[in-house]
Enzyme design. Structure first.
Site, short mmCIF file in Angstrom:
data_model
loop_
_atom_site.label_atom_id
_atom_site.label_comp_id
_atom_site.label_asym_id
_atom_site.label_seq_id
_atom_site.Cartn_x
_atom_site.Cartn_y
_atom_site.Cartn_z
N ASP A 136 0.70 -1.27 0.00
CA ASP A 136 -0.07 -0.08 -0.03
C ASP A 136 0.92 1.30 -0.13
OD1 ASP A 136 -1.29 -2.24 0.83
OD2 ASP A 136 -2.95 -1.11 1.75
N ASN A 174 -4.15 4.15 -1.33
CA ASN A 174 -3.80 5.42 -0.06
C ASN A 174 -2.80 6.43 -0.97
OD1 ASN A 174 -3.92 2.60 2.11
ND2 ASN A 174 -5.48 4.44 2.06
N ASN A 213 -10.75 -0.69 0.08
CA ASN A 213 -11.97 0.05 0.62
C ASN A 213 -11.71 1.64 0.38
OD1 ASN A 213 -9.88 -0.56 2.31
ND2 ASN A 213 -11.06 0.62 3.90
N HIS A 214 -10.60 2.16 0.37
CA HIS A 214 -10.44 3.67 0.28
C HIS A 214 -10.30 4.29 -1.17
CE1 HIS A 214 -9.70 4.98 4.24
NE2 HIS A 214 -8.94 3.71 4.69
N HIS A 225 -7.32 -7.52 -0.03
CA HIS A 225 -7.53 -6.53 0.66
C HIS A 225 -8.63 -6.60 2.04
CE1 HIS A 225 -6.28 -2.15 1.11
NE2 HIS A 225 -7.51 -1.92 1.55
N HIS A 264 -3.86 -4.03 3.17
CA HIS A 264 -4.73 -3.19 3.97
C HIS A 264 -4.04 -2.82 5.10
CE1 HIS A 264 -8.48 -1.53 5.42
NE2 HIS A 264 -8.47 -1.97 6.50
N HIS A 267 -1.02 -2.54 6.35
CA HIS A 267 0.00 -1.91 6.17
C HIS A 267 1.17 -2.58 7.06
CE1 HIS A 267 -1.92 2.00 4.74
NE2 HIS A 267 -2.64 0.86 4.17
#
Ligand code: FE2
Length: 261
Positions: free
Chosen positions: A10, A42, A69-70, A153, A178, A180
């Protein structure tokens, strides 16, 4: 000839993007990489992805971008995700969601690599079943190429491990994103699928999963919303290199990478 993929964890904000534009070519050379995939959800200011940031990532040598999701955090993603064939969002979003859950990209040598994105449901959004969605997607992708890379994710380790075993022998790799936080459990499962619970993060490590630690701590203490900003110090690239048999699509090797920048 085996194919070697690099999957970059990510990418968080400008520090993550700048680290890749400086260092990615060195990692690609050192590990003799044919194709680079990265999770970019991200990459724009720590939340979401814009056209400009996506193009910046393609320019520095990334061939396909996965998300999660982001991906919906920046409004222009809703439009450009429909047009950009190298960008995927989780395949198990409801029918009618803009964009695609999988794509097929080619190495410079012409080998086709399918990239499938799925999102977990434990402590996350109430999406369609990622296991059943994977079955449907894989059946279709297998008609194009035996090489299938899966970015799962998800939050929960157990859900990630379960999908790894569920797809073992049917895809080339199941790599988690996800959280991180890079896990040290990279391995090839008994059926030949490369697996790692989480590839980690490309961004600032003097942080709480990429954002300034002060606001993250404040949120936990006060239980009130906090405005998060991307941190700046201790930049590292987290990634994983996966070697795949071109004929069978099964993994031959997996190597965890963490590079300080
Ligand atoms: Fe996420």
């Amino acid at each position: 000839m085996p194919v070697k993929l690099l999957f970059v964890g990510d990418i968080v904000g400008k520090p993550g993007r700048e680290a890749l534009s400086r260092e990615l070519h060195r990692i690609v050379d050192r590990h003799m990489i044919d194709l680079v995939i990265a999770n970019g959800e991200n990459a724009a200011g720590g939340f979401g992805l814009t056209v400009e940031t996506a193009n910046e990532l393609f320019k520095c040598g990334i061939h396909a971008i996965t998300s999660g999701n982001h991906i919906w955090d920046k409004k222009d993603a809703l439009d450009f995700i429909k047009r950009e064939g190298r960008l995927v969002r989780p395949a198990n979003y409801p029918e009618g969601t803009p964009g695609r859950g999988s794509t097929v990209v080619s190495t410079p040598g012409g080998t086709k690599v399918a990239v499938l994105n799925l999102e977990g449901r434990v402590f996350m959004n109430n999406l369609d079943c990622p296991f059943r969605t994977a079955d449907r997607e894989i059946a279709q992708l297998k008609t194009i190429t035996p090489i299938i890379f899966v970015d799962f994710h998800a939050e929960a380790t157990s859900e990630k491990a379960s999908l790894g075993w569920y797809l073992d022998g049917r895809v080339s790799a199941v790599i988690g994103t996800h959280t991180h936080v890079q896990t040290a459990d990279e391995r090839i499962l008994t059926g030949g699928t490369a697996y790692m619970t989480d590839v980690g993060m490309t961004g600032p490590f003097e942080s709480v999963i990429g954002v300034r630690k002060e606001e993250a701590i404040e949120k936990f203490i006060t239980q009130r919303p906090s405005k998060f900003e991307v941190a700046k110090k201790d930049i590292r690239i987290n990634a994983v290199a996966i070697q795949i048999d071109e004929k069978t699509g099964l993994a031959l090797g997996i190597e965890r990478i963490s590079v300080p920048c």
